[in-house]
Design a protein around this motif. Structure first.
Motif, PDB file in Angstrom:
ATOM      1  N   VAL A 162     -15.068 -57.600 -13.000  1.00 29.42           N
ATOM      2  CA  VAL A 162     -15.253 -56.858 -14.247  1.00 29.42           C
ATOM      3  C   VAL A 162     -15.641 -55.401 -14.002  1.00 29.42           C
ATOM      4  O   VAL A 162     -15.073 -54.487 -14.611  1.00 29.42           O
ATOM      5  N   LEU A 163     -16.597 -55.169 -13.109  1.00 23.07           N
ATOM      6  CA  LEU A 163     -17.075 -53.796 -12.899  1.00 23.07           C
ATOM      7  C   LEU A 163     -15.972 -52.841 -12.446  1.00 23.07           C
ATOM      8  O   LEU A 163     -15.838 -51.745 -13.013  1.00 23.07           O
ATOM      9  N   PRO A 164     -15.156 -53.197 -11.444  1.00 26.40           N
ATOM     10  CA  PRO A 164     -14.049 -52.293 -11.092  1.00 26.40           C
ATOM     11  C   PRO A 164     -13.085 -52.088 -12.250  1.00 26.40           C
ATOM     12  O   PRO A 164     -12.534 -50.990 -12.416  1.00 26.40           O
ATOM     13  N   GLY A 165     -12.884 -53.136 -13.070  1.00 23.41           N
ATOM     14  CA  GLY A 165     -12.006 -52.987 -14.226  1.00 23.41           C
ATOM     15  C   GLY A 165     -12.556 -51.997 -15.240  1.00 23.41           C
ATOM     16  O   GLY A 165     -11.815 -51.180 -15.796  1.00 23.41           O
ATOM     17  N   LEU A 166     -13.868 -52.056 -15.470  1.00 19.64           N
ATOM     18  CA  LEU A 166     -14.489 -51.104 -16.391  1.00 19.64           C
ATOM     19  C   LEU A 166     -14.422 -49.683 -15.840  1.00 19.64           C
ATOM     20  O   LEU A 166     -14.227 -48.723 -16.592  1.00 19.64           O
ATOM     21  N   VAL A 167     -14.595 -49.555 -14.517  1.00 22.82           N
ATOM     22  CA  VAL A 167     -14.488 -48.229 -13.893  1.00 22.82           C
ATOM     23  C   VAL A 167     -13.080 -47.676 -14.072  1.00 22.82           C
ATOM     24  O   VAL A 167     -12.895 -46.506 -14.420  1.00 22.82           O
ATOM     25  N   CYS A 168     -12.080 -48.522 -13.846  1.00 23.03           N
ATOM     26  CA  CYS A 168     -10.691 -48.094 -14.025  1.00 23.03           C
ATOM     27  C   CYS A 168     -10.425 -47.673 -15.472  1.00 23.03           C
ATOM     28  O   CYS A 168      -9.748 -46.667 -15.725  1.00 23.03           O
ATOM     29  N   ALA A 169     -10.961 -48.460 -16.421  1.00 20.53           N
ATOM     30  CA  ALA A 169     -10.770 -48.117 -17.826  1.00 20.53           C
ATOM     31  C   ALA A 169     -11.437 -46.786 -18.157  1.00 20.53           C
ATOM     32  O   ALA A 169     -10.880 -45.954 -18.886  1.00 20.53           O
ATOM     33  N   GLY A 170     -12.645 -46.558 -17.607  1.00 15.86           N
ATOM     34  CA  GLY A 170     -13.337 -45.294 -17.854  1.00 15.86           C
ATOM     35  C   GLY A 170     -12.601 -44.113 -17.249  1.00 15.86           C
ATOM     36  O   GLY A 170     -12.474 -43.051 -17.880  1.00 15.86           O
ATOM     37  N   VAL A 171     -12.118 -44.280 -16.019  1.00 12.75           N
ATOM     38  CA  VAL A 171     -11.374 -43.194 -15.366  1.00 12.75           C
ATOM     39  C   VAL A 171     -10.082 -42.914 -16.114  1.00 12.75           C
ATOM     40  O   VAL A 171      -9.697 -41.749 -16.308  1.00 12.75           O
ATOM     41  N   MET A 172      -9.399 -43.965 -16.562  1.00 13.05           N
ATOM     42  CA  MET A 172      -8.165 -43.777 -17.317  1.00 13.05           C
ATOM     43  C   MET A 172      -8.429 -43.061 -18.637  1.00 13.05           C
ATOM     44  O   MET A 172      -7.660 -42.169 -19.043  1.00 13.05           O
ATOM     45  N   ALA A 173      -9.515 -43.430 -19.309  1.00 12.62           N
ATOM     46  CA  ALA A 173      -9.854 -42.767 -20.570  1.00 12.62           C
ATOM     47  C   ALA A 173     -10.182 -41.292 -20.344  1.00 12.62           C
ATOM     48  O   ALA A 173      -9.753 -40.421 -21.119  1.00 12.62           O
ATOM     49  N   ALA A 174     -10.930 -40.990 -19.273  1.00 12.41           N
ATOM     50  CA  ALA A 174     -11.292 -39.599 -18.984  1.00 12.41           C
ATOM     51  C   ALA A 174     -10.067 -38.774 -18.622  1.00 12.41           C
ATOM     52  O   ALA A 174      -9.909 -37.634 -19.092  1.00 12.41           O
ATOM     53  N   SER A 175      -9.181 -39.338 -17.809  1.00 11.46           N
ATOM     54  CA  SER A 175      -7.981 -38.590 -17.421  1.00 11.46           C
ATOM     55  C   SER A 175      -7.035 -38.415 -18.606  1.00 11.46           C
ATOM     56  O   SER A 175      -6.366 -37.377 -18.726  1.00 11.46           O
ATOM     57  N   ALA A 212      -5.067 -53.657  -9.626  1.00 10.40           N
ATOM     58  CA  ALA A 212      -4.182 -54.807  -9.815  1.00 10.40           C
ATOM     59  C   ALA A 212      -3.930 -55.520  -8.477  1.00 10.40           C
ATOM     60  O   ALA A 212      -3.954 -56.752  -8.403  1.00 10.40           O
ATOM     61  N   ALA A 213      -3.710 -54.729  -7.422  1.00  3.93           N
ATOM     62  CA  ALA A 213      -3.517 -55.327  -6.106  1.00  3.93           C
ATOM     63  C   ALA A 213      -4.790 -56.026  -5.630  1.00  3.93           C
ATOM     64  O   ALA A 213      -4.736 -57.094  -5.000  1.00  3.93           O
ATOM     65  N   TYR A 214      -5.936 -55.451  -5.962  1.00  4.34           N
ATOM     66  CA  TYR A 214      -7.225 -56.038  -5.603  1.00  4.34           C
ATOM     67  C   TYR A 214      -7.412 -57.400  -6.271  1.00  4.34           C
ATOM     68  O   TYR A 214      -7.892 -58.357  -5.641  1.00  4.34           O
ATOM     69  N   LEU A 215      -7.017 -57.505  -7.536  1.00  2.00           N
ATOM     70  CA  LEU A 215      -7.112 -58.779  -8.243  1.00  2.00           C
ATOM     71  C   LEU A 215      -6.206 -59.831  -7.602  1.00  2.00           C
ATOM     72  O   LEU A 215      -6.583 -61.008  -7.497  1.00  2.00           O
ATOM     73  N   VAL A 216      -5.022 -59.401  -7.190  1.00  2.00           N
ATOM     74  CA  VAL A 216      -4.107 -60.336  -6.538  1.00  2.00           C
ATOM     75  C   VAL A 216      -4.706 -60.855  -5.235  1.00  2.00           C
ATOM     76  O   VAL A 216      -4.644 -62.050  -4.929  1.00  2.00           O
ATOM     77  N   VAL A 217      -5.320 -59.958  -4.457  1.00  2.99           N
ATOM     78  CA  VAL A 217      -5.943 -60.359  -3.194  1.00  2.99           C
ATOM     79  C   VAL A 217      -7.084 -61.345  -3.441  1.00  2.99           C
ATOM     80  O   VAL A 217      -7.217 -62.355  -2.739  1.00  2.99           O
ATOM     81  N   LEU A 218      -7.914 -61.059  -4.456  1.00  4.03           N
ATOM     82  CA  LEU A 218      -9.018 -61.966  -4.775  1.00  4.03           C
ATOM     83  C   LEU A 218      -8.500 -63.340  -5.187  1.00  4.03           C
ATOM     84  O   LEU A 218      -9.061 -64.374  -4.784  1.00  4.03           O
ATOM     85  N   TRP A 219      -7.437 -63.339  -5.967  1.00  7.68           N
ATOM     86  CA  TRP A 219      -6.877 -64.613  -6.416  1.00  7.68           C
ATOM     87  C   TRP A 219      -6.328 -65.413  -5.251  1.00  7.68           C
ATOM     88  O   TRP A 219      -6.545 -66.624  -5.146  1.00  7.68           O
TER      89      TRP A 219
END
Length: 222
Positions: free
Chosen positions: A10-23, A64-71
C-alpha cells in the motif's frame, strides 16, 4: 497476509499516486498539460519540462513490476511450504478496510474534467480489498477436498461474473453507446473494467465464505 506485507504494497502505491498527482499538477500549471491531456504522440517532441511526468510514469511501471515480483515470490513460497498446502493463510479481517481506498477512484471524474486524466479510476480496483473481511474469517482453515471444491466453484463464479461485465461493456462501448466520443468511451471502459475486476476479487472470497458456511453440518440436529 501480514501487516508488513500490506504496508509493502500500500505505501509504495500511495507514494506513486502522490508523485503522479504532483507531476500532473506541474504539467497542467507549467507545461500546458503535456502528457496529461490527450495528445498526438506521433508528433511528440521531448521537452525538459516533460521529465517530472515521464519519471512519475516510470515510477508507476516500476511499482507494477514490483507487485508482480511480490506475487510471484508469495506464490512460489506458498507452494514450497508444506504447512501452506494444508491450511489457508492467516489474514486479519481488519484489512478489509483497505477497500475504502476504492473511493479514491471517484476523484477521476474531477481529473477528467480538469485535465482529461483517467488514471485515478484505476483506484476502483481497491474495492476488491473488501474481500479481506471474508478471507480473514477463513484464516487457517484446513484445505480439505470440500474446501478445494468450494474454492474452485467460488472463484469460477466470481471470474465468470467479472468477465460477463467486461464482455457486455466491450460490446456496448465498442458500438458507440456514448455517441462516438472516443475519450468518454475510454473513460467508461476503464471504469467498467476496474469495477468488474474489483467485483471478481471480492466475490471470490465472499462466495467461498458462503459456500463453506452453508455446507457446515447443523450440530443442533440429531
Amino acid at each position: 497476509m501480514k501487516k508488513q506485507t500490506i504496508l509493502r504494497i500500500v505505501l509504495p502505491g500511495l507514494v506513486c499516486a502522490g508523485v503522479m498527482a504532483a507531476s500532473s499538477w506541474y504539467a497542467i500549471c507549467y507545461n500546458d498539460g503535456r502528457l496529461v491531456k490527450p495528445m498526438d504522440f506521433s508528433t511528440y517532441v521531448f521537452s525538459p519540462k516533460d521529465l517530472p511526468m515521464l519519471l512519475s510514469l516510470g515510477l508507476v511501471l516500476l511499482y507494477a513490476a514490483y507487485l508482480v515480483v511480490l506475487w510471484v515470490r508469495a506464490f512460489t513460497g506458498q507452494r514450497r511450504s508444506p504447512a501452506a498446502s494444508q491450511f489457508t493463510r492467516t489474514v486479519s479481517p481488519k484489512l478489509g478496510f483497505l477497500g475504502l481506498l476504492g473511493f479514491l477512484g471517484f476523484s477521476g471524474f474531477w481529473t477528467y474534467q480538469r485535465s482529461g486524466s483517467v488514471f485515478p479510476f484505476v483506484f476502483f480496483i481497491f474495492f476488491g480489498f473488501f474481500g479481506f473481511f471474508y478471507e480473514g474469517k477463513m484464516s487457517h482453515t484446513l484445505m480439505d477436498e470440500r474446501y478445494k471444491e468450494n474454492w474452485m466453484r467460488a472463484h469460477f463464479n466470481a471470474n465468470q461474473t467479472a468477465l460477463k461485465i467486461i464482455f457486455v461493456a466491450t460490446i456496448l462501448l465498442g458500438q458507440g453507446a456514448l455517441g462516438g466520443s472516443l475519450a468518454r468511451t475510454f473513460m467508461f471502459y476503464i471504469i467498467a473494467v476496474t469495477l468488474a475486476l474489483a467485483l471478481g476479487i471480492f466475490l471470490g472470497e465472499y462466495l467461498l465464505y458462503r459456500y463453506d458456511h452453508d455446507e457446515q453440518p447443523d450440530e443442533s440436529e440429531g
